[in-house]
Design a protein around this motif. Structure first.
Motif, PDB file in Angstrom:
ATOM      1  N   ALA A   1       0.832  -1.206   0.000  1.00 37.75           N
ATOM      2  CA  ALA A   1       0.000   0.000   0.000  1.00 37.75           C
ATOM      3  C   ALA A   1       0.866   1.256   0.000  1.00 37.75           C
ATOM      4  CB  ALA A   1      -0.922  -0.005   1.216  1.00 37.75           C
ATOM      5  N   VAL A   2       1.953   1.229   0.785  1.00 36.75           N
ATOM      6  CA  VAL A   2       2.856   2.378   0.816  1.00 36.75           C
ATOM      7  C   VAL A   2       3.453   2.605  -0.573  1.00 36.75           C
ATOM      8  CG1 VAL A   2       5.064   3.217   1.697  1.00 36.75           C
ATOM      9  CG2 VAL A   2       3.391   2.249   3.267  1.00 36.75           C
ATOM     10  N   GLY A   3       3.881   1.508  -1.209  1.00 35.56           N
ATOM     11  CA  GLY A   3       4.431   1.640  -2.554  1.00 35.56           C
ATOM     12  C   GLY A   3       3.409   2.162  -3.542  1.00 35.56           C
ATOM     13  N   ALA A   4       2.169   1.682  -3.410  1.00 35.00           N
ATOM     14  CA  ALA A   4       1.121   2.134  -4.321  1.00 35.00           C
ATOM     15  C   ALA A   4       0.818   3.616  -4.119  1.00 35.00           C
ATOM     16  CB  ALA A   4      -0.148   1.304  -4.112  1.00 35.00           C
ATOM     17  N   VAL A   5       0.759   4.024  -2.856  1.00 37.17           N
ATOM     18  CA  VAL A   5       0.507   5.436  -2.563  1.00 37.17           C
ATOM     19  C   VAL A   5       1.642   6.302  -3.099  1.00 37.17           C
ATOM     20  CG1 VAL A   5       0.341   7.134  -0.708  1.00 37.17           C
ATOM     21  CG2 VAL A   5      -0.964   5.024  -0.582  1.00 37.17           C
ATOM     22  N   SER A   6       2.882   5.813  -2.900  1.00 41.44           N
ATOM     23  CA  SER A   6       4.028   6.576  -3.391  1.00 41.44           C
ATOM     24  C   SER A   6       3.977   6.746  -4.900  1.00 41.44           C
ATOM     25  CB  SER A   6       5.337   5.888  -2.988  1.00 41.44           C
ATOM     26  OG  SER A   6       5.492   5.896  -1.586  1.00 41.44           O
ATOM     27  N   ALA A   7       3.505   5.700  -5.590  1.00 48.14           N
ATOM     28  CA  ALA A   7       3.424   5.793  -7.045  1.00 48.14           C
ATOM     29  C   ALA A   7       2.237   6.629  -7.504  1.00 48.14           C
ATOM     30  CB  ALA A   7       3.324   4.381  -7.643  1.00 48.14           C
ATOM     31  N   TRP A   8       1.154   6.588  -6.720  1.00 49.97           N
ATOM     32  CA  TRP A   8      -0.075   7.270  -7.123  1.00 49.97           C
ATOM     33  C   TRP A   8      -0.113   8.736  -6.720  1.00 49.97           C
ATOM     34  CZ3 TRP A   8      -3.244   9.187  -3.220  1.00 49.97           C
ATOM     35  CH2 TRP A   8      -4.413   9.830  -3.655  1.00 49.97           C
ATOM     36  N   ALA A   9       0.488   9.058  -5.569  1.00 53.00           N
ATOM     37  CA  ALA A   9       0.364  10.413  -5.023  1.00 53.00           C
ATOM     38  C   ALA A   9       0.744  11.450  -6.069  1.00 53.00           C
ATOM     39  CB  ALA A   9       1.253  10.562  -3.788  1.00 53.00           C
ATOM     40  N   PRO A  10      -0.131  12.405  -6.322  1.00 55.25           N
ATOM     41  CA  PRO A  10       0.173  13.419  -7.348  1.00 55.25           C
ATOM     42  C   PRO A  10       1.382  14.255  -6.955  1.00 55.25           C
ATOM     43  CG  PRO A  10      -1.789  14.022  -6.090  1.00 55.25           C
ATOM     44  CD  PRO A  10      -1.437  12.628  -5.694  1.00 55.25           C
ATOM     45  N   ARG A  11       2.278  14.460  -7.903  1.00 55.29           N
ATOM     46  CA  ARG A  11       3.468  15.260  -7.655  1.00 55.29           C
ATOM     47  C   ARG A  11       3.224  16.702  -8.068  1.00 55.29           C
ATOM     48  NH1 ARG A  11       9.020  12.026  -8.541  1.00 55.29           N
ATOM     49  NH2 ARG A  11       8.404  10.034  -7.658  1.00 55.29           N
ATOM     50  N   PRO A  12       3.764  17.660  -7.320  1.00 53.65           N
ATOM     51  CA  PRO A  12       3.619  19.058  -7.730  1.00 53.65           C
ATOM     52  C   PRO A  12       4.269  19.295  -9.083  1.00 53.65           C
ATOM     53  CG  PRO A  12       4.472  18.869  -5.478  1.00 53.65           C
ATOM     54  CD  PRO A  12       4.517  17.505  -6.074  1.00 53.65           C
ATOM     55  N   GLU A  13       3.613  20.079  -9.897  1.00 56.09           N
ATOM     56  CA  GLU A  13       4.130  20.406 -11.224  1.00 56.09           C
ATOM     57  C   GLU A  13       4.987  21.668 -11.134  1.00 56.09           C
ATOM     58  OE1 GLU A  13       3.826  18.673 -13.977  1.00 56.09           O
ATOM     59  OE2 GLU A  13       2.604  17.121 -13.001  1.00 56.09           O
ATOM     60  N   GLN A  14       6.251  21.556 -11.533  1.00 54.98           N
ATOM     61  CA  GLN A  14       7.135  22.713 -11.463  1.00 54.98           C
ATOM     62  C   GLN A  14       6.690  23.774 -12.464  1.00 54.98           C
ATOM     63  OE1 GLN A  14      11.314  21.867 -11.110  1.00 54.98           O
ATOM     64  NE2 GLN A  14      11.885  23.782 -12.124  1.00 54.98           N
ATOM     65  N   THR A  15       6.660  25.012 -11.993  1.00 54.58           N
ATOM     66  CA  THR A  15       6.165  26.111 -12.826  1.00 54.58           C
ATOM     67  C   THR A  15       7.202  27.207 -13.030  1.00 54.58           C
ATOM     68  OG1 THR A  15       5.256  27.210 -10.861  1.00 54.58           O
ATOM     69  CG2 THR A  15       3.799  25.738 -12.087  1.00 54.58           C
ATOM     70  N   GLY A  16       8.392  27.011 -12.575  1.00 54.13           N
ATOM     71  CA  GLY A  16       9.407  28.048 -12.702  1.00 54.13           C
ATOM     72  C   GLY A  16      10.316  28.037 -11.491  1.00 54.13           C
ATOM     73  N   ARG A  17      11.101  29.096 -11.369  1.00 55.96           N
ATOM     74  CA  ARG A  17      12.038  29.177 -10.256  1.00 55.96           C
ATOM     75  C   ARG A  17      12.090  30.608  -9.759  1.00 55.96           C
ATOM     76  NH1 ARG A  17      14.494  24.192 -10.776  1.00 55.96           N
ATOM     77  NH2 ARG A  17      15.863  24.498  -9.006  1.00 55.96           N
ATOM     78  N   VAL A  18      12.504  30.760  -8.520  1.00 48.84           N
ATOM     79  CA  VAL A  18      12.676  32.078  -7.927  1.00 48.84           C
ATOM     80  C   VAL A  18      13.969  32.057  -7.133  1.00 48.84           C
ATOM     81  CG1 VAL A  18      11.368  31.514  -5.830  1.00 48.84           C
ATOM     82  CG2 VAL A  18      11.523  33.886  -6.586  1.00 48.84           C
ATOM     83  N   ARG A  19      14.668  33.194  -7.111  1.00 44.06           N
ATOM     84  CA  ARG A  19      15.945  33.284  -6.412  1.00 44.06           C
ATOM     85  C   ARG A  19      15.731  33.954  -5.057  1.00 44.06           C
ATOM     86  NH1 ARG A  19      20.533  32.637  -9.197  1.00 44.06           N
ATOM     87  NH2 ARG A  19      21.645  34.385  -8.227  1.00 44.06           N
ATOM     88  N   VAL A  20      15.955  33.175  -4.009  1.00 45.30           N
ATOM     89  CA  VAL A  20      15.758  33.662  -2.642  1.00 45.30           C
ATOM     90  C   VAL A  20      17.100  33.667  -1.923  1.00 45.30           C
ATOM     91  CG1 VAL A  20      14.575  33.300  -0.439  1.00 45.30           C
ATOM     92  CG2 VAL A  20      13.401  32.760  -2.587  1.00 45.30           C
ATOM     93  N   ALA A  21      17.442  34.800  -1.337  1.00 42.10           N
ATOM     94  CA  ALA A  21      18.695  34.933  -0.586  1.00 42.10           C
ATOM     95  C   ALA A  21      18.412  34.812   0.901  1.00 42.10           C
ATOM     96  CB  ALA A  21      19.357  36.272  -0.886  1.00 42.10           C
ATOM     97  N   VAL A  22      19.240  34.044   1.583  1.00 43.12           N
ATOM     98  CA  VAL A  22      19.161  33.895   3.042  1.00 43.12           C
ATOM     99  C   VAL A  22      20.370  34.584   3.655  1.00 43.12           C
ATOM    100  CG1 VAL A  22      19.234  32.258   4.957  1.00 43.12           C
ATOM    101  CG2 VAL A  22      17.843  31.748   2.932  1.00 43.12           C
ATOM    102  N   VAL A  23      20.116  35.442   4.637  1.00 42.63           N
ATOM    103  CA  VAL A  23      21.182  36.165   5.337  1.00 42.63           C
ATOM    104  C   VAL A  23      21.290  35.603   6.746  1.00 42.63           C
ATOM    105  CG1 VAL A  23      21.959  38.394   6.208  1.00 42.63           C
ATOM    106  CG2 VAL A  23      20.868  38.239   3.959  1.00 42.63           C
ATOM    107  N   GLN A  24      22.431  34.993   7.054  1.00 35.70           N
ATOM    108  CA  GLN A  24      22.661  34.393   8.372  1.00 35.70           C
ATOM    109  C   GLN A  24      23.891  35.040   9.002  1.00 35.70           C
ATOM    110  OE1 GLN A  24      22.386  29.995   8.954  1.00 35.70           O
ATOM    111  NE2 GLN A  24      24.462  30.163   9.775  1.00 35.70           N
ATOM    112  N   PRO A  25      23.694  35.970   9.955  1.00 34.85           N
ATOM    113  CA  PRO A  25      24.845  36.689  10.514  1.00 34.85           C
ATOM    114  C   PRO A  25      25.708  35.855  11.441  1.00 34.85           C
ATOM    115  CG  PRO A  25      22.823  37.367  11.592  1.00 34.85           C
ATOM    116  CD  PRO A  25      22.420  36.479  10.452  1.00 34.85           C
ATOM    117  N   GLY A  26      25.151  34.812  12.055  1.00 33.31           N
ATOM    118  CA  GLY A  26      25.908  34.039  13.036  1.00 33.31           C
ATOM    119  C   GLY A  26      25.724  34.613  14.433  1.00 33.31           C
ATOM    120  N   VAL A  27      26.493  34.106  15.361  1.00 30.17           N
ATOM    121  CA  VAL A  27      26.360  34.504  16.767  1.00 30.17           C
ATOM    122  C   VAL A  27      26.944  35.895  16.946  1.00 30.17           C
ATOM    123  CG1 VAL A  27      26.916  33.946  19.152  1.00 30.17           C
ATOM    124  CG2 VAL A  27      26.463  32.098  17.517  1.00 30.17           C
ATOM    125  N   VAL A  28      26.067  36.860  17.224  1.00 34.75           N
ATOM    126  CA  VAL A  28      26.463  38.251  17.437  1.00 34.75           C
ATOM    127  C   VAL A  28      25.687  38.769  18.635  1.00 34.75           C
ATOM    128  CG1 VAL A  28      26.624  40.559  16.441  1.00 34.75           C
ATOM    129  CG2 VAL A  28      26.798  38.565  14.959  1.00 34.75           C
TER     130      VAL A  28
END
Length: 527
Positions: A205-232
């Motif tokens: 059943a797990v295998g069947a669900v994994s095969a059946w579960a609808p996958r999100p359709e990729q529609t493009g990309r976006v560039r996101v920047a993460v700023v991590q200052p560290g311990v300050v």
């Protein structure tokens, strides 16, 4: 080969038995980050369940369930010890009370020599009882859903497919069911064949669900920047370092820049100089900057933690106030009764205020203009329903702003970052987990990594190429249906027990021994 029963005579001592229960109950914590022994989750409950099923009474089994859960709660939250000290034992013991019924259920279904029917029923009953305990303790006032057993599978692709169908709850059910099946195989020879068949059916059943579960359709990309200052130390120095790291993004064409939780220590209305510096950064890098303000508000009484979107002209009006607060960290429940916790550990000296509703922010302008972003703050990423609601409101990217600097050298940063993978898979939306001091990470709409994470030793700004997706997962559409299914199993169990009890009461008493007749008495020798 069976181990002689006298080898375990020392378990008859309630003190030794209690210590063993606490120790074996703590074992599942090894399946979570940082150890991340995900495979261990499928057998980690077995020693604890074997101990419970050997309990001489249902009351002792419930006690073993409580003690083991106390060990589990302490182990999975051990990084809170520097803040709460001995109070963590009190909290763990209170939360563990939710596992008292589970301990009784384990013994009732698996104790002694369980019949085939009882052992097979255990595959549904025992996981359902566990899930009810997880559900109740997931309430914000009881600490929230940190350390749900299913969340240990955050990097296992088939499990993430299940997550997209039934959320983290469905994976918790699966993990406990496998542990239950292992206990049956070890202790109930007569039930091995049907239980193996049930486990094979479950795997199919797990295998069947994994095969059946609808996958999100990729529609493009976006560039996101993460700023991590560290311990300050200090909000001004933290702001200045985050500002310098953001300047390094000039010319790298991000569509959105995300700072971590509490990255701004003053209300931007009261500090127009800070707002102007952020606007200048936005103009420099060509993207809006999503900061997190941890400060007393000028327009409302109290301290709020707020996600605030700043563009080239200043604050755009996009603001989200954190709704679910960390017990003791950001407020003290029943402060008049539990306020003494502030003297024992690092509990909040003043309660922060809550927001009233989720917010989806829309980026203005060209480039990624029109992109809809759903912000969450720290602890809120642990709640499946919050990210689901943002997705239902149209969020294309989920963003978590976090800070775990208090627990920098513990398992907490990695545990927290792993939750982003689950939220991404549940909703079919990418999740950006941006922190002050690490671990910062980005996951695609299937829960896959989108670039290398920033560890707790990093002070950097990184641009991630984030895949976007459209469509809706089963979990977004159907919600927490595994929880409802587990509740139905327990209700049916209770109803069946009530029917059996009524039948026993209504049944006529068993016939007594037959009366001796005079002829039979006379025929006996010696009469």
């Amino acid at each position: 080969m069976r181990i002689p029963a006298d080898r375990w005579h020392w378990l008859s001592s309630p003190w030794w038995r209690g210590l063993v229960a606490v120790a074996v109950g703590a074992l599942p914590a090894l399946a979570f980050p940082a150890p991340s022994l995900w495979w261990f989750a499928y057998v980690a409950l077995v020693p604890w369940m074997l101990l419970i099923r050997s309990a001489p009474t249902g009351r002792r089994a419930a006690l073993d369930g409580w003690l083991g859960a106390t060990g589990f709660m302490i182990a999975v939250h051990h990084w809170l010890m520097p803040s709460l000290h001995v109070f963590i034992v009190v909290l763990a013991g209170l939360l563990a009370l939710l596992w008292l019924p589970w301990g009784w259920l384990v013994r009732w279904t698996l104790g002694g020599a369980p019949s085939v029917r009882r052992a097979t029923a255990a595959l549904a009953v025992v996981p359902s009882g566990w899930l009810m305990a997880e559900l109740v303790r997931s309430w914000e006032g009881l600490g929230g859903p940190w350390g749900l057993l299913g969340s240990s599978q955050w990097q296992v692709a088939p499990a993430l497919r299940l997550v997209s169908v039934g959320g983290v709850w469905l994976v918790s059910l699966l993990v406990v069911a496998v542990n239950t099946g292992v206990v049956v195989l070890l202790t109930a020879p007569a039930a091995r064949r049907p239980v193996v068949a049930a486990l094979v059916a479950c795997a199919v059943a797990v295998g069947a669900v994994s095969a059946w579960a609808p996958r999100p359709e990729q529609t493009g990309r976006v560039r996101v920047a993460v700023v991590q200052p560290g311990v300050v130390s200090g909000p001004e120095r933290r702001f200045a370092l985050s500002e310098a790291l953001t300047r390094d993004l000039a010319g790298r064409d991000p569509d959105l820049v995300v700072w971590g939780e509490s990255s701004v220590g003053a209300d931007l209305t009261e500090r127009p100089d800070l707002a102007a510096r952020l606007a200048a950064l936005s103009r420099l890098v060509g993207a809006e900057v999503l900061v997190n303000v941890d400060a007393r508000r000028s327009d409302r009484p109290g301290i709020f933690k707020s996600s605030v979107l700043v563009g080239p002209e200043g604050v755009t009006g996009g603001r989200y106030d954190k709704m679910r607060l960390v017990p003791f960290g950001e407020y003290v429940p029943a402060r008049s009764l539990l306020g003494w916790a502030t003297a024992v550990g690092k509990a909040a000296g003043e309660d922060r205020r809550r927001g009233t509703s989720p917010v989806v922010m829309t980026l203005p302008g060209g480039g990624a203009g029109g992109l809809r972003v759903g912000p969450l703050v720290c602890f809120e990423s642990a709640f499946p329903d919050m990210s689901r609601e943002l997705t239902r409101r149209g969020a294309q990217v989920l963003v978590t702003q976090s800070a775990t600097s208090t627990f920098q050298h513990s398992w907490a940063p990695e545990q927290h970052a792993s939750l982003a993978a689950l939220r991404a898979a549940e909703n079919g939306r990418p999740v950006v987990h941006a922190t002050l001091t690490g671990v910062s990470a980005v996951f695609g709409p299937r829960g896959e990594r989108a670039g290398s994470p920033l560890g707790t030793d990093a002070s950097a700004s990184v641009v991630y190429d984030v895949p976007l997706a459209e469509g809706s997962t089963v979990y977004v559409r159907a919600g927490d249906w595994p929880v409802h299914g587990a509740l139905a199993v327990l209700v049916l169990l209770g109803a069946a027990g009530a029917v059996r009890a009524l039948r026993r009461r209504a049944a006529p008493p068993p016939p007594g021994p037959p009366a001796r007749t005079a002829r039979a008495s006379a025929a006996r020798p010696g009469r």
